[in-house]
Scaffold this motif. Structure first.
Motif, PDB file in Angstrom:
ATOM      1  N   GLU A  21       0.828  -1.205   0.000  1.00  0.00           N
ATOM      2  CA  GLU A  21       0.000   0.000   0.000  1.00  0.00           C
ATOM      3  C   GLU A  21       0.865   1.258   0.000  1.00  0.00           C
ATOM      4  OE1 GLU A  21      -2.226   1.420   3.628  1.00  0.00           O
ATOM      5  OE2 GLU A  21      -3.935   0.895   2.342  1.00  0.00           O
ATOM      6  N   GLN A  22       1.935   1.259   0.779  1.00  0.00           N
ATOM      7  CA  GLN A  22       2.839   2.414   0.805  1.00  0.00           C
ATOM      8  C   GLN A  22       3.504   2.612  -0.552  1.00  0.00           C
ATOM      9  OE1 GLN A  22       5.202   1.043   4.078  1.00  0.00           O
ATOM     10  NE2 GLN A  22       4.057   2.216   5.618  1.00  0.00           N
ATOM     11  N   GLN A  23       3.923   1.507  -1.169  1.00  0.00           N
ATOM     12  CA  GLN A  23       4.533   1.595  -2.494  1.00  0.00           C
ATOM     13  C   GLN A  23       3.551   2.178  -3.503  1.00  0.00           C
ATOM     14  OE1 GLN A  23       6.162  -2.219  -3.632  1.00  0.00           O
ATOM     15  NE2 GLN A  23       7.264  -2.448  -1.702  1.00  0.00           N
ATOM     16  N   ARG A  25       0.998   4.150  -2.924  1.00  0.00           N
ATOM     17  CA  ARG A  25       0.749   5.572  -2.668  1.00  0.00           C
ATOM     18  C   ARG A  25       1.915   6.446  -3.114  1.00  0.00           C
ATOM     19  NH1 ARG A  25      -2.436   5.425   3.228  1.00  0.00           N
ATOM     20  NH2 ARG A  25      -4.286   4.350   2.413  1.00  0.00           N
ATOM     21  N   ILE A  26       3.127   5.961  -2.880  1.00  0.00           N
ATOM     22  CA  ILE A  26       4.306   6.709  -3.340  1.00  0.00           C
ATOM     23  C   ILE A  26       4.309   6.790  -4.863  1.00  0.00           C
ATOM     24  CG2 ILE A  26       6.829   6.516  -3.587  1.00  0.00           C
ATOM     25  CD1 ILE A  26       6.889   5.607  -0.648  1.00  0.00           C
ATOM     26  N   ARG A  27       3.996   5.671  -5.499  1.00  0.00           N
ATOM     27  CA  ARG A  27       3.905   5.669  -6.962  1.00  0.00           C
ATOM     28  C   ARG A  27       2.857   6.681  -7.431  1.00  0.00           C
ATOM     29  NH1 ARG A  27       6.318   4.218 -11.900  1.00  0.00           N
ATOM     30  NH2 ARG A  27       4.669   3.902 -13.430  1.00  0.00           N
ATOM     31  N   CYS A  28       1.732   6.720  -6.756  1.00  0.00           N
ATOM     32  CA  CYS A  28       0.660   7.630  -7.156  1.00  0.00           C
ATOM     33  C   CYS A  28       1.052   9.088  -6.945  1.00  0.00           C
ATOM     34  CB  CYS A  28      -0.626   7.305  -6.406  1.00  0.00           C
ATOM     35  SG  CYS A  28      -1.517   5.901  -7.119  1.00  0.00           S
ATOM     36  N   VAL A  29       1.754   9.387  -5.869  1.00  0.00           N
ATOM     37  CA  VAL A  29       2.244  10.762  -5.674  1.00  0.00           C
ATOM     38  C   VAL A  29       3.096  11.169  -6.873  1.00  0.00           C
ATOM     39  CG1 VAL A  29       3.804  12.213  -4.309  1.00  0.00           C
ATOM     40  CG2 VAL A  29       2.138  10.760  -3.153  1.00  0.00           C
ATOM     41  N   VAL A  63       0.790  11.418   2.397  1.00  0.00           N
ATOM     42  CA  VAL A  63       1.525  10.173   2.137  1.00  0.00           C
ATOM     43  C   VAL A  63       2.935  10.265   2.706  1.00  0.00           C
ATOM     44  CG1 VAL A  63       2.548   8.740   0.315  1.00  0.00           C
ATOM     45  CG2 VAL A  63       0.188   9.541   0.098  1.00  0.00           C
ATOM     46  N   GLY A  64       3.600  11.383   2.464  1.00  0.00           N
ATOM     47  CA  GLY A  64       4.963  11.551   2.967  1.00  0.00           C
ATOM     48  C   GLY A  64       5.031  11.464   4.476  1.00  0.00           C
ATOM     49  N   ASP A  65       4.137  12.175   5.152  1.00  0.00           N
ATOM     50  CA  ASP A  65       4.130  12.157   6.616  1.00  0.00           C
ATOM     51  C   ASP A  65       3.862  10.742   7.144  1.00  0.00           C
ATOM     52  OD1 ASP A  65       4.615  14.855   6.681  1.00  0.00           O
ATOM     53  OD2 ASP A  65       2.559  15.443   7.132  1.00  0.00           O
ATOM     54  N   ALA A  66       2.935  10.027   6.494  1.00  0.00           N
ATOM     55  CA  ALA A  66       2.592   8.680   6.947  1.00  0.00           C
ATOM     56  C   ALA A  66       3.773   7.716   6.782  1.00  0.00           C
ATOM     57  CB  ALA A  66       1.375   8.167   6.182  1.00  0.00           C
ATOM     58  N   VAL A  67       4.456   7.798   5.648  1.00  0.00           N
ATOM     59  CA  VAL A  67       5.582   6.889   5.403  1.00  0.00           C
ATOM     60  C   VAL A  67       6.731   7.187   6.371  1.00  0.00           C
ATOM     61  CG1 VAL A  67       7.312   6.140   3.716  1.00  0.00           C
ATOM     62  CG2 VAL A  67       4.938   6.469   3.002  1.00  0.00           C
ATOM     63  N   ASP A 109      -8.340   8.102  -7.700  1.00  0.00           N
ATOM     64  CA  ASP A 109      -9.197   7.397  -6.746  1.00  0.00           C
ATOM     65  C   ASP A 109      -8.469   7.185  -5.418  1.00  0.00           C
ATOM     66  OD1 ASP A 109     -11.236   7.235  -8.619  1.00  0.00           O
ATOM     67  OD2 ASP A 109     -10.646   5.237  -9.311  1.00  0.00           O
ATOM     68  N   VAL A 110      -7.191   6.821  -5.505  1.00  0.00           N
ATOM     69  CA  VAL A 110      -6.392   6.639  -4.288  1.00  0.00           C
ATOM     70  C   VAL A 110      -6.276   7.969  -3.545  1.00  0.00           C
ATOM     71  CG1 VAL A 110      -4.103   6.039  -3.389  1.00  0.00           C
ATOM     72  CG2 VAL A 110      -5.082   4.715  -5.278  1.00  0.00           C
ATOM     73  N   MET A 111      -5.992   9.033  -4.278  1.00  0.00           N
ATOM     74  CA  MET A 111      -5.865  10.366  -3.682  1.00  0.00           C
ATOM     75  C   MET A 111      -7.154  10.789  -2.987  1.00  0.00           C
ATOM     76  SD  MET A 111      -4.931  13.984  -5.569  1.00  0.00           S
ATOM     77  CE  MET A 111      -6.392  13.915  -6.632  1.00  0.00           C
ATOM     78  N   ASN A 112      -8.293  10.538  -3.659  1.00  0.00           N
ATOM     79  CA  ASN A 112      -9.576  10.934  -3.081  1.00  0.00           C
ATOM     80  C   ASN A 112      -9.880  10.181  -1.789  1.00  0.00           C
ATOM     81  OD1 ASN A 112     -10.175  12.858  -5.020  1.00  0.00           O
ATOM     82  ND2 ASN A 112     -11.267  11.416  -6.331  1.00  0.00           N
TER      83      ASN A 112
END
Length: 205
Positions: A21-23, A25-29, A63-67, A109-112
């Motif tokens: 999931e982290q990967q 989200r990073i990809r999506c950023v 995402v950055g803060d969470a990772v 969709d992930v961002m939303n």
């Protein structure tokens, strides 16, 4: 604004492996950062997607803060992970430099889900944004056409905001304070700024 949010991502600790999931989200950023940049250039394919500047910046921050918190990585390390994905996506695009629009749709969709859109901005927030933008352009360019246009829009929004605040029972001094606080909040956290295009539309009669 998007790049500022990415750059805002630097602290320490031995990192744990990234989850799927982290990967993702990073990809999506990274993907949304690429498309947001092309939206600023008014690239037709990028404009098929909703405006990504402000919401994308908030998404990158969340995402950055969470990772950082979940893996022990520094903000600098997280930034490097995002930039590595930006580079990988650009290399995959090849010489044609085709935008990853379909992947970006999934990432919207992930961002939303992770950083939902903020409610539509009001005149007070928009007046603060346009005043900051006008002051910045005037400082860099003097009274250029862009600066003049921004000053005019900022003035319209300021008048609208004061009318709304007055209708809500605010005095002139109280309205001044609210407008100042709105500007200071955006200046302190640019990722919370409303969408510029939405604010410009709000200034229309």
């Amino acid at each position: 604004m998007f790049s500022l949010a990415l750059a805002a991502l630097a602290a320490a600790a031995p990192p744990s492996p990234l989850t799927a999931e982290q990967q993702q989200r990073i990809r999506c950023v990274a993907i949304l950062a690429i498309v947001a940049g092309e939206q600023q250039r008014r690239t037709a394919a990028a404009l098929e997607l909703p405006p990504l500047g402000s919401q994308g910046a908030r998404f990158a921050q969340v995402v950055g803060d969470a990772v950082v918190k979940e893996t022990g990585r520094t903000r600098e390390q997280v930034r490097d992970l995002i930039l590595a994905q930006v580079k990988a996506a650009q290399q995959a695009a090849g010489p044609a430099a085709k935008l990853p629009v379909e992947e970006a749709r999934g990432c919207v969709d992930v961002m939303n889900a992770v950083a939902p859109p903020l409610p539509p901005p009001g005149a007070v927030q928009c007046a603060g944004l346009l005043k900051l933008a006008a002051d910045d352009v005037k400082r860099r360019e003097g009274m250029s056409k862009t600066a003049t246009d921004l000053i005019a829009i900022a003035s319209l929004l300021d008048n609208r905001a004061r009318t709304e605040l007055g209708a809500a029972g605010k005095t002139g001094a109280e309205s001044d304070k609210e407008l100042t606080l709105a500007r200071e909040a955006i200046a302190a956290r640019p990722e919370t700024a409303p969408d510029m295009e939405t604010c410009v539309e709000l200034a229309q009669p």
